[in-house]
Design a protein around this motif. Structure first.
Motif, PDB file in Angstrom:
ATOM      1  N   UNK A 168      -8.764 -12.780   7.711  1.00 14.21           N
ATOM      2  CA  UNK A 168      -8.584 -12.899   9.161  1.00 14.21           C
ATOM      3  C   UNK A 168      -7.298 -12.210   9.604  1.00 14.21           C
ATOM      4  N   UNK A 169      -6.215 -12.416   8.863  1.00 20.04           N
ATOM      5  CA  UNK A 169      -4.942 -11.785   9.206  1.00 20.04           C
ATOM      6  C   UNK A 169      -4.991 -10.281   8.983  1.00 20.04           C
ATOM      7  N   UNK A 170      -5.633  -9.873   7.893  1.00 21.21           N
ATOM      8  CA  UNK A 170      -5.723  -8.442   7.600  1.00 21.21           C
ATOM      9  C   UNK A 170      -6.547  -7.719   8.658  1.00 21.21           C
ATOM     10  N   UNK A 171      -7.655  -8.308   9.087  1.00 20.78           N
ATOM     11  CA  UNK A 171      -8.491  -7.683  10.120  1.00 20.78           C
ATOM     12  C   UNK A 171      -7.754  -7.619  11.455  1.00 20.78           C
ATOM     13  N   UNK A 188      -5.850  -7.268  -0.373  1.00 17.56           N
ATOM     14  CA  UNK A 188      -4.712  -6.357  -0.268  1.00 17.56           C
ATOM     15  C   UNK A 188      -5.040  -5.353   0.833  1.00 17.56           C
ATOM     16  N   UNK A 189      -4.314  -5.356   1.963  1.00 16.45           N
ATOM     17  CA  UNK A 189      -4.669  -4.469   3.081  1.00 16.45           C
ATOM     18  C   UNK A 189      -4.665  -2.991   2.727  1.00 16.45           C
ATOM     19  N   UNK A 190      -3.879  -2.602   1.765  1.00 19.38           N
ATOM     20  CA  UNK A 190      -3.772  -1.181   1.428  1.00 19.38           C
ATOM     21  C   UNK A 190      -4.932  -0.693   0.566  1.00 19.38           C
ATOM     22  N   UNK A 191      -5.452  -1.559  -0.305  1.00 20.51           N
ATOM     23  CA  UNK A 191      -6.476  -1.124  -1.247  1.00 20.51           C
ATOM     24  C   UNK A 191      -7.834  -1.773  -1.035  1.00 20.51           C
ATOM     25  N   UNK A 192      -7.863  -2.938  -0.358  1.00 20.34           N
ATOM     26  CA  UNK A 192      -9.105  -3.680  -0.204  1.00 20.34           C
ATOM     27  C   UNK A 192      -9.426  -4.564  -1.391  1.00 20.34           C
ATOM     28  N   UNK A 193      -8.548  -4.623  -2.394  1.00 23.69           N
ATOM     29  CA  UNK A 193      -8.770  -5.457  -3.568  1.00 23.69           C
ATOM     30  C   UNK A 193      -8.684  -6.935  -3.190  1.00 23.69           C
ATOM     31  N   UNK A 194      -9.641  -7.718  -3.665  1.00 24.73           N
ATOM     32  CA  UNK A 194      -9.704  -9.133  -3.322  1.00 24.73           C
ATOM     33  C   UNK A 194      -9.298 -10.025  -4.492  1.00 24.73           C
ATOM     34  N   UNK A 195      -8.707 -11.169  -4.158  1.00 29.40           N
ATOM     35  CA  UNK A 195      -8.379 -12.210  -5.126  1.00 29.40           C
ATOM     36  C   UNK A 195      -8.730 -13.561  -4.519  1.00 29.40           C
ATOM     37  N   UNK A 196      -8.860 -14.564  -5.365  1.00 32.42           N
ATOM     38  CA  UNK A 196      -9.194 -15.906  -4.914  1.00 32.42           C
ATOM     39  C   UNK A 196      -7.934 -16.624  -4.458  1.00 32.42           C
ATOM     40  N   UNK A 197      -8.003 -17.290  -3.303  1.00 34.19           N
ATOM     41  CA  UNK A 197      -6.859 -18.004  -2.748  1.00 34.19           C
ATOM     42  C   UNK A 197      -7.050 -19.504  -2.756  1.00 34.19           C
ATOM     43  N   UNK A 198      -6.434 -20.167  -1.796  1.00 37.58           N
ATOM     44  CA  UNK A 198      -6.443 -21.622  -1.711  1.00 37.58           C
ATOM     45  C   UNK A 198      -7.802 -22.154  -1.251  1.00 37.58           C
ATOM     46  N   UNK A 199      -8.041 -23.444  -1.462  1.00 32.78           N
ATOM     47  CA  UNK A 199      -9.255 -24.055  -0.892  1.00 32.78           C
ATOM     48  C   UNK A 199      -9.272 -23.909   0.626  1.00 32.78           C
ATOM     49  N   UNK A 222     -18.226   3.052   5.106  1.00 34.96           N
ATOM     50  CA  UNK A 222     -17.204   3.151   4.067  1.00 34.96           C
ATOM     51  C   UNK A 222     -16.839   1.753   3.588  1.00 34.96           C
ATOM     52  N   UNK A 223     -16.130   1.642   2.453  1.00 38.43           N
ATOM     53  CA  UNK A 223     -15.692   0.321   1.999  1.00 38.43           C
ATOM     54  C   UNK A 223     -14.781  -0.339   3.042  1.00 38.43           C
ATOM     55  N   UNK A 224     -14.839  -1.662   3.156  1.00 42.16           N
ATOM     56  CA  UNK A 224     -14.031  -2.362   4.156  1.00 42.16           C
ATOM     57  C   UNK A 224     -12.585  -2.548   3.698  1.00 42.16           C
ATOM     58  N   UNK A 225     -11.790  -1.531   3.891  1.00 47.67           N
ATOM     59  CA  UNK A 225     -10.367  -1.598   3.544  1.00 47.67           C
ATOM     60  C   UNK A 225      -9.576  -1.807   4.837  1.00 47.67           C
ATOM     61  N   UNK A 226      -8.907  -2.938   5.012  1.00 51.00           N
ATOM     62  CA  UNK A 226      -8.247  -3.253   6.285  1.00 51.00           C
ATOM     63  C   UNK A 226      -6.865  -2.615   6.416  1.00 51.00           C
ATOM     64  N   UNK A 227      -6.823  -1.278   6.382  1.00 51.23           N
ATOM     65  CA  UNK A 227      -5.554  -0.560   6.486  1.00 51.23           C
ATOM     66  C   UNK A 227      -5.372   0.104   7.848  1.00 51.23           C
ATOM     67  N   UNK A 228      -6.306  -0.133   8.771  1.00 50.54           N
ATOM     68  CA  UNK A 228      -6.209   0.432  10.113  1.00 50.54           C
ATOM     69  C   UNK A 228      -6.873   1.773  10.284  1.00 50.54           C
ATOM     70  N   UNK A 229      -7.380   2.367   9.212  1.00 51.17           N
ATOM     71  CA  UNK A 229      -7.967   3.703   9.304  1.00 51.17           C
ATOM     72  C   UNK A 229      -9.456   3.677   9.609  1.00 51.17           C
ATOM     73  N   UNK A 230     -10.094   2.500   9.571  1.00 50.62           N
ATOM     74  CA  UNK A 230     -11.536   2.416   9.791  1.00 50.62           C
ATOM     75  C   UNK A 230     -11.874   1.091  10.464  1.00 50.62           C
ATOM     76  N   UNK A 231     -13.074   1.062  11.013  1.00 48.88           N
ATOM     77  CA  UNK A 231     -13.610  -0.185  11.551  1.00 48.88           C
ATOM     78  C   UNK A 231     -13.882  -1.134  10.384  1.00 48.88           C
ATOM     79  N   UNK A 232     -13.582  -2.405  10.566  1.00 51.13           N
ATOM     80  CA  UNK A 232     -13.958  -3.445   9.609  1.00 51.13           C
ATOM     81  C   UNK A 232     -14.774  -4.468  10.388  1.00 51.13           C
TER      82      UNK A 232
END
Length: 402
Positions: free
Chosen positions: A6-9, A168-179, A301-311
């Motif tokens: 949500x924050x990255x988008x 990761x906003x720069x790469x789009x790599x995902x990790x598991x966070x909090x509940x 394209x892949x959903x990378x939230x770096x501002x260069x594309x629509x997500x």
């Protein structure tokens, strides 16, 4: 540093250099109904006229476009209102008009575009430009492909239950966070199928739905959009390319922020009709891997939230509809774009072949018009949109008559 989706988008789409704020706007990157054919604006003008009549032709009729891009839709409706009024003035009382518009509508209508980007230089001065939905709307609020860009959180179902996905906003790599929070867990429990419940595989088109809870077995049946006719741009639809994220855990798109955004929009309406037009799905047919994807320069394209594309991610339309109905205290309707446009006079029917012999030029024009409407109603593309129509303070009919 990984953050919640949500924050990255929010930063990628609406930050100082975000996708929807910078450059020429979304029209350079993907194709919507607004860009595809003038028949879309003509159909909405008919809807404006219906709402105007239902409201008793008020002294001020608001037409508010939320997520207005660069004002393309309001520009087209504004122009169509002027044309319709001039045509109406020339007709005798016995002559039918293709678009029934009171001659006074041009003087009473108030256009407002809601968008975070700066006002375009060449926008007609009659169109107001604001970053927030105005209060006290009397008329029509239209949101075309707005809710799919309202930022939302992503979740993954793990052995410990639902947890936020971080990105990761720069790469789009995902990790598991909090509940997930209690509020988001409640939303997932009510609106997203549990991991033990496989989604329906029936691909039949969705039937029209009316009421406050359309989750009783309705199917969305949306497929991937083909490239838009006459354009190198692609209509946004269900992600289907190999670049779409996939994982061993079930993903979910937590639509609570979309519910809140729509409920807030409904709350700004005094009397009138709100219409959300978007790709979406219903509870019994949520996509297992979700729908999150990106678009840039006419390509998915892949959903990378770096501002260069629509997500973007499709909308849980039943959840949104329920949230809006709770505010409006009035039943909604949920139908396909094809059905909605046909009800507004855009049926896409081919002109009779005999017309080619009697009026060749008229036949060619009518054939071109039919082709453009066919793109708007194609269930494999833009016709796969759902139209959510929410009356506020007016009867469900005739303002939202099919």
């Amino acid at each position: 540093m990984p953050v919640r989706w949500r924050d990255a988008m929010s930063r990628a789409l609406y930050g100082p250099h975000g996708f929807f704020v910078a450059d020429a706007g979304p029209a350079d990157h993907f194709r919507t109904s607004v860009h595809a054919s003038p028949a879309f604006a003509t159909a909405l003008l008919r809807l404006v006229s219906q709402v105007d009549a239902t409201l008793g032709h008020p002294d001020r009729l608001d037409v508010v476009d939320v997520g207005a891009g660069r004002g393309e839709l309001l520009r087209a409706i504004h122009q169509a209102v002027g044309v319709a009024v001039r045509v109406s003035a020339r007709l005798s009382p016995d002559e039918p008009s293709l678009v029934a518009v009171r001659p006074s509508l041009a003087e009473r209508v108030r256009f407002t575009a809601v968008e975070y980007a700066n006002r375009p230089d060449n926008l007609p001065e009659e169109i107001n430009w604001t970053a927030e939905i105005p209060e006290g709307i009397t008329g029509l609020l239209i949101a075309t492909e707005w809710l799919d860009n309202v930022p939302l959180d992503m979740a993954a179902h793990t052995e410990d239950g639902w947890r936020y996905l971080l990105v990761d906003p720069a790469s789009g790599t995902e990790t598991i966070g909090d509940p997930v929070s209690p509020a988001d867990l409640d939303w997932l429990t009510k609106w997203w199928l549990s991991p033990a419940s496989p989604p329906s595989t029936d691909s039949a088109p969705s039937p029209g739905v009316s009421g406050t809870d359309p989750t009783s077995g309705s199917e969305s049946g949306f497929g991937a959009a083909r490239p838009a006719q006459g354009s190198s741009l692609t209509a946004r639809s269900r992600p289907g390319c190999p670049e779409t994220p996939h994982s061993d855990y079930q993903r979910a798109e937590i639509g609570r922020t979309r519910d809140e955004a729509w409920a807030d929009a409904i709350d700004k309406i005094e009397r009138g009709l709100a219409v959300a037009v978007d790709y979406g799905h219903l509870r019994e047919s949520r996509p297992v891997d979700g729908t999150l994807t990106g678009y840039r320069a006419g390509r998915q394209v892949p959903p990378v939230p770096d501002g260069s594309s629509d997500v973007t991610a499709h909308v849980a339309m039943d959840s949104v509809a329920s949230a809006g109905a709770a505010v409006a205290r009035c039943a909604y309707s949920l139908i396909s774009q094809a059905e909605a446009l046909r009800a507004l006079g855009a049926d896409g029917g081919r002109p009779p072949l005999s017309m080619a012999g009697t009026d060749p030029a008229g036949y060619v024009r009518a054939l071109a018009a039919a082709s453009s409407v066919a793109e708007l109603t194609d269930p494999a593309g833009l016709g796969g949109h759902l139209w959510l129509r929410q009356p506020v303070g007016i009867p469900h009919e005739p303002g939202v008559a099919r």
